[in-house]
Design a protein around this motif. Structure first.
Motif, PDB file in Angstrom:
ATOM      1  N   PRO A 140       0.803  -1.231   0.000  1.00 15.92           N
ATOM      2  CA  PRO A 140       0.000   0.000   0.000  1.00 15.92           C
ATOM      3  C   PRO A 140       0.838   1.285   0.000  1.00 15.92           C
ATOM      4  N   ALA A 141       2.147   1.179   0.312  1.00 16.41           N
ATOM      5  CA  ALA A 141       2.958   2.395   0.507  1.00 16.41           C
ATOM      6  C   ALA A 141       2.944   3.352  -0.704  1.00 16.41           C
ATOM      7  N   PRO A 142       3.030   2.859  -1.955  1.00 18.20           N
ATOM      8  CA  PRO A 142       2.999   3.815  -3.075  1.00 18.20           C
ATOM      9  C   PRO A 142       1.698   4.634  -3.115  1.00 18.20           C
ATOM     10  N   TYR A 143       0.609   4.032  -2.639  1.00 18.27           N
ATOM     11  CA  TYR A 143      -0.682   4.748  -2.632  1.00 18.27           C
ATOM     12  C   TYR A 143      -0.732   5.751  -1.473  1.00 18.27           C
ATOM     13  N   THR A 144      -0.098   5.357  -0.368  1.00 23.94           N
ATOM     14  CA  THR A 144       0.018   6.316   0.735  1.00 23.94           C
ATOM     15  C   THR A 144       0.823   7.527   0.243  1.00 23.94           C
ATOM     16  N   ALA A 145       1.925   7.246  -0.461  1.00 25.55           N
ATOM     17  CA  ALA A 145       2.776   8.333  -0.970  1.00 25.55           C
ATOM     18  C   ALA A 145       2.010   9.214  -1.963  1.00 25.55           C
ATOM     19  N   LEU A 176      13.062   8.168   4.703  1.00 27.51           N
ATOM     20  CA  LEU A 176      13.063   7.708   3.308  1.00 27.51           C
ATOM     21  C   LEU A 176      12.744   6.216   3.248  1.00 27.51           C
ATOM     22  N   GLY A 177      11.698   5.816   3.958  1.00 30.68           N
ATOM     23  CA  GLY A 177      11.274   4.417   3.962  1.00 30.68           C
ATOM     24  C   GLY A 177      10.343   4.155   2.788  1.00 30.68           C
ATOM     25  N   HIS A 178       9.437   3.206   2.988  1.00 28.31           N
ATOM     26  CA  HIS A 178       8.542   2.815   1.886  1.00 28.31           C
ATOM     27  C   HIS A 178       7.744   3.999   1.357  1.00 28.31           C
ATOM     28  N   VAL A 179       7.210   4.817   2.267  1.00 27.69           N
ATOM     29  CA  VAL A 179       6.388   5.953   1.827  1.00 27.69           C
ATOM     30  C   VAL A 179       7.279   7.118   1.397  1.00 27.69           C
ATOM     31  N   GLY A 180       8.236   7.495   2.259  1.00 34.11           N
ATOM     32  CA  GLY A 180       9.072   8.671   1.987  1.00 34.11           C
ATOM     33  C   GLY A 180       9.793   8.571   0.654  1.00 34.11           C
ATOM     34  N   THR A 197      16.196  13.749   5.109  1.00 35.69           N
ATOM     35  CA  THR A 197      16.984  13.169   6.193  1.00 35.69           C
ATOM     36  C   THR A 197      16.514  11.752   6.458  1.00 35.69           C
ATOM     37  N   ASP A 198      17.417  10.946   6.990  1.00 36.49           N
ATOM     38  CA  ASP A 198      17.067   9.605   7.469  1.00 36.49           C
ATOM     39  C   ASP A 198      18.212   9.174   8.387  1.00 36.49           C
ATOM     40  N   ILE A 199      17.902   8.265   9.304  1.00 37.70           N
ATOM     41  CA  ILE A 199      18.975   7.759  10.163  1.00 37.70           C
ATOM     42  C   ILE A 199      19.837   6.736   9.405  1.00 37.70           C
ATOM     43  N   ASP A 200      19.361   6.333   8.234  1.00 38.71           N
ATOM     44  CA  ASP A 200      20.096   5.380   7.397  1.00 38.71           C
ATOM     45  C   ASP A 200      20.837   6.168   6.299  1.00 38.71           C
ATOM     46  N   GLN A 202      22.732   5.241   3.928  1.00 39.10           N
ATOM     47  CA  GLN A 202      22.664   4.701   2.555  1.00 39.10           C
ATOM     48  C   GLN A 202      21.488   5.289   1.799  1.00 39.10           C
ATOM     49  N   LYS A 203      20.368   5.454   2.532  1.00 30.90           N
ATOM     50  CA  LYS A 203      19.161   5.979   1.872  1.00 30.90           C
ATOM     51  C   LYS A 203      19.351   7.442   1.470  1.00 30.90           C
ATOM     52  N   THR A 204      19.972   8.227   2.346  1.00 32.64           N
ATOM     53  CA  THR A 204      20.149   9.656   2.018  1.00 32.64           C
ATOM     54  C   THR A 204      21.137   9.809   0.853  1.00 32.64           C
ATOM     55  N   PRO A 231       6.770  14.975   7.464  1.00 34.94           N
ATOM     56  CA  PRO A 231       7.225  13.877   8.328  1.00 34.94           C
ATOM     57  C   PRO A 231       6.758  12.526   7.773  1.00 34.94           C
ATOM     58  N   CYS A 232       7.710  11.687   7.389  1.00 37.06           N
ATOM     59  CA  CYS A 232       7.385  10.367   6.836  1.00 37.06           C
ATOM     60  C   CYS A 232       8.178   9.282   7.551  1.00 37.06           C
ATOM     61  N   GLY A 233       8.531   9.540   8.799  1.00 39.25           N
ATOM     62  CA  GLY A 233       9.258   8.552   9.591  1.00 39.25           C
ATOM     63  C   GLY A 233       8.383   8.094  10.732  1.00 39.25           C
ATOM     64  N   MET A 234       8.761   8.513  11.919  1.00 39.62           N
ATOM     65  CA  MET A 234       8.018   8.051  13.103  1.00 39.62           C
ATOM     66  C   MET A 234       7.013   9.114  13.567  1.00 39.62           C
ATOM     67  N   GLY A 235       6.114   8.683  14.486  1.00 38.41           N
ATOM     68  CA  GLY A 235       5.110   9.599  15.021  1.00 38.41           C
ATOM     69  C   GLY A 235       5.663  10.464  16.141  1.00 38.41           C
ATOM     70  N   GLY A 253       2.538  15.395   5.951  1.00 39.72           N
ATOM     71  CA  GLY A 253       3.318  14.164   5.786  1.00 39.72           C
ATOM     72  C   GLY A 253       2.529  12.920   6.120  1.00 39.72           C
ATOM     73  N   ALA A 254       3.215  11.768   6.005  1.00 44.55           N
ATOM     74  CA  ALA A 254       2.543  10.468   6.124  1.00 44.55           C
ATOM     75  C   ALA A 254       2.524   9.905   7.534  1.00 44.55           C
ATOM     76  N   ALA A 255       3.491  10.283   8.369  1.00 44.65           N
ATOM     77  CA  ALA A 255       3.650   9.579   9.646  1.00 44.65           C
ATOM     78  C   ALA A 255       2.356   9.611  10.451  1.00 44.65           C
ATOM     79  N   ASN A 256       2.057   8.478  11.079  1.00 46.64           N
ATOM     80  CA  ASN A 256       0.872   8.398  11.939  1.00 46.64           C
ATOM     81  C   ASN A 256       1.120   9.138  13.240  1.00 46.64           C
ATOM     82  N   ASN A 257       0.110   9.801  13.744  1.00 45.05           N
ATOM     83  CA  ASN A 257       0.201  10.498  15.044  1.00 45.05           C
ATOM     84  C   ASN A 257       1.403  11.443  15.122  1.00 45.05           C
TER      85      ASN A 257
HETATM   86  P1  NAI Z   1       9.356   2.637   7.004  1.00 42.41           P
HETATM   87  O1  NAI Z   1       9.728   1.921   8.242  1.00 42.41           O
HETATM   88  O2  NAI Z   1       9.508   1.947   5.688  1.00 42.41           O
HETATM   89  O3  NAI Z   1      10.203   4.000   6.893  1.00 42.41           O
HETATM   90  C1  NAI Z   1      10.502   4.838   7.968  1.00 42.41           C
HETATM   91  C2  NAI Z   1      11.804   5.557   7.640  1.00 42.41           C
HETATM   92  O4  NAI Z   1      12.045   6.535   8.657  1.00 42.41           O
HETATM   93  C3  NAI Z   1      13.017   4.610   7.630  1.00 42.41           C
HETATM   94  O5  NAI Z   1      13.794   4.825   6.455  1.00 42.41           O
HETATM   95  C4  NAI Z   1      13.769   4.999   8.891  1.00 42.41           C
HETATM   96  O6  NAI Z   1      15.172   4.798   8.770  1.00 42.41           O
HETATM   97  C5  NAI Z   1      13.409   6.474   9.006  1.00 42.41           C
HETATM   98  N1  NAI Z   1      13.590   7.036  10.340  1.00 42.41           N
HETATM   99  C6  NAI Z   1      13.342   6.440  11.534  1.00 42.41           C
HETATM  100  N2  NAI Z   1      13.666   7.275  12.538  1.00 42.41           N
HETATM  101  C7  NAI Z   1      14.091   8.419  11.961  1.00 42.41           C
HETATM  102  C8  NAI Z   1      14.562   9.667  12.469  1.00 42.41           C
HETATM  103  N3  NAI Z   1      14.687   9.900  13.778  1.00 42.41           N
HETATM  104  N4  NAI Z   1      14.900  10.645  11.599  1.00 42.41           N
HETATM  105  C9  NAI Z   1      14.822  10.403  10.276  1.00 42.41           C
HETATM  106  N5  NAI Z   1      14.402   9.255   9.728  1.00 42.41           N
HETATM  107  C10 NAI Z   1      14.045   8.272  10.566  1.00 42.41           C
HETATM  108  O7  NAI Z   1       7.862   3.148   7.221  1.00 42.41           O
HETATM  109  P2  NAI Z   1       6.808   3.586   6.104  1.00 42.41           P
HETATM  110  O8  NAI Z   1       5.976   2.428   5.723  1.00 42.41           O
HETATM  111  O9  NAI Z   1       7.502   4.372   5.049  1.00 42.41           O
HETATM  112  O10 NAI Z   1       5.866   4.556   6.951  1.00 42.41           O
HETATM  113  C11 NAI Z   1       6.309   5.854   7.301  1.00 42.41           C
HETATM  114  C12 NAI Z   1       5.290   6.487   8.240  1.00 42.41           C
HETATM  115  O11 NAI Z   1       4.035   6.590   7.584  1.00 42.41           O
HETATM  116  C13 NAI Z   1       5.035   5.696   9.538  1.00 42.41           C
HETATM  117  O12 NAI Z   1       4.797   6.603  10.578  1.00 42.41           O
HETATM  118  C14 NAI Z   1       3.773   4.922   9.221  1.00 42.41           C
HETATM  119  O13 NAI Z   1       3.042   4.616  10.414  1.00 42.41           O
HETATM  120  C15 NAI Z   1       3.032   5.915   8.343  1.00 42.41           C
HETATM  121  N6  NAI Z   1       2.089   5.289   7.430  1.00 42.41           N
HETATM  122  C16 NAI Z   1       2.531   4.365   6.521  1.00 42.41           C
HETATM  123  C17 NAI Z   1       1.647   3.771   5.647  1.00 42.41           C
HETATM  124  C18 NAI Z   1       2.106   2.806   4.599  1.00 42.41           C
HETATM  125  O14 NAI Z   1       1.346   2.561   3.637  1.00 42.41           O
HETATM  126  N7  NAI Z   1       3.321   2.252   4.692  1.00 42.41           N
HETATM  127  C19 NAI Z   1       0.195   4.082   5.701  1.00 42.41           C
HETATM  128  C20 NAI Z   1      -0.149   5.121   6.661  1.00 42.41           C
HETATM  129  C21 NAI Z   1       0.776   5.667   7.503  1.00 42.41           C
END
Ligand code: NAI
Length: 348
Positions: A140-145, A176-180, A197-200, A202-204, A231-235, A253-257
């Protein structure tokens, strides 16, 4: 398929403890009046059972509001598994959890969330049909993005002196995870300038190569002078005492909460920063999970995800005329749909 099972029951908690697999899990069903609840399964190390229950309840309510605003005929639910110390038996753990989901007879459809993976969904699919985000149903991540991308367009339009053209826009993306990553791809193709930015590392590094993005440290992303901070990382990243660090016009941004607490939303409003409510912005994944399971074509799913832009623009119009913080307007819009008009007035 999900929508065949409408029920008006609300507010249920279900518990499962299975010593043989180490499973300790909670399923929270917040509101089933619009259909069976659809929401992810979180695998997390909680400090105690109470914390897990509270998390499940809070997340389940968020899913009800998200589905209502997205116009999805689905209830709100969420499940949490208290991560066992020994995870060597992961397959058995998720088979048992799948049986737990199945025991609810389709009132709850599970999906991926923090700590769970597509492989876990595939494991559960062996014992229950009430699971989405399997390797067959897709990510689902591409649709969230895509939903975040359209929300950013709505936010740019709403900041009256900003062009709605992404070609002129500077977006700061946290995570820069699945959504970012998918979001950066869309923004780059539309000509936006990116700071990431990302803590990883390699991704940046890859983001610099692929998108010409400027990289800043995780601490410095908040003070980047930009149009939109995404914000597309943590809540919990928007805290009352850090809002004055922000140098953006909008948080979208995408992050929940994203808001650490409700006061953070009010602080953003006082600071003149337009906050796009997270559960409206990130509904693309839910729309995909729900509609793809009902067999709807991708063209319709894309159209519905794009519709998030219109809903957000409508919310911004209400904000412009009432001056109310956008976070409160979003809650009211969702509650109007769930409980009828003026729900909060009736409560008080
Ligand atoms: P993910 O786990 O694939 O990506 C999260 C990214 O954030 C990782 O690259 C991680 O290294 C980075 N990160 C973690 N801590 C960090 C920090 N302190 N500073 C910078 N970067 C940091 O997660 P995903 O799937 O991309 O989801 C991102 C957010 O969107 C989450 O909060 C998730 O709950 C929310 N979300 C995701 C959906 C989805 O379809 N995957 C749907 C709705 C909400």
């Amino acid at each position: 398929m999900f929508n065949e099972m409408k029920t008006s029951r609300t507010g249920e908690l279900h518990f499962k403890s299975d010593p043989s697999t180490g499973l300790q899990a909670v399923i929270a069903l917040h509101d089933l009046s619009r259909g069976p609840a659809l929401g992810g399964c979180r695998l997390f190390t909680y400090s105690n059972t109470d914390a897990a229950i509270q998390d499940a309840i809070r997340l389940a309510q968020g899913m009800s509001y998200k589905a209502a605003l997205a116009g999805i005929e689905q209830g709100g639910g969420k499940s949490v598994i208290l991560a066992p110390k020994d995870m060597t038996n992961r397959e058995q753990l998720f088979l048992e959890f799948g049986r737990f989901v199945d025991s609810l007879g389709g009132q709850y459809i599970t999906a991926m969330d923090v700590g769970t993976q597509v492989a876990d969904m595939d494991t559960m699919a062996k014992v229950t049909p009430h699971v989405s985000c399997t390797s067959q149903s897709g990510d689902p991540a591409p649709y969230t993005a895509l939903g975040v991308f359209h929300s950013i367009k709505a936010s740019l339009k709403a900041c009256s002196d900003l062009s709605d053209s992404l070609a002129d826009a500077h977006i700061a993306v946290q995570g820069l995870g699945h959504v970012g990553w998918n979001l950066c791809q869309l923004l780059h193709e539309a000509g936006a300038r990116l700071t990431v930015t990302d803590i990883d590392a390699q991704k940046t590094q890859l983001a610099t190569q692929r998108f010409g993005a400027t990289v800043v440290s995780p601490e410095d992303i908040y003070s980047v002078v930009c149009d939109v901070f995404s914000p597309c990382g943590m809540g919990g990243v928007i805290k009352t005492d850090m809002v004055n660090q922000l140098r953006c016009r909008s948080v979208t941004g995408a992050a929940n909460n994203q808001l650490a607490n409700p006061e953070a939303g009010l602080a953003l409003s006082r600071q003149g920063i337009l906050y796009a409510p997270d559960y409206l912005v990130n509904a693309g994944g839910l729309i995909y999970a729900s509609l793809s399971h009902s067999g709807k074509p991708i063209s319709e799913i894309n159209k519905r995800v794009q519709g998030i832009e219109q809903t957000l623009s409508h919310l911004y119009q209400r904000h412009n005329s009432s001056g109310e913080p956008t976070s409160l307007i979003a809650d009211k819009m969702a509650e109007d749909i769930l409980y009828g008009p003026d729900y909060q007035q009736r409560l008080s």
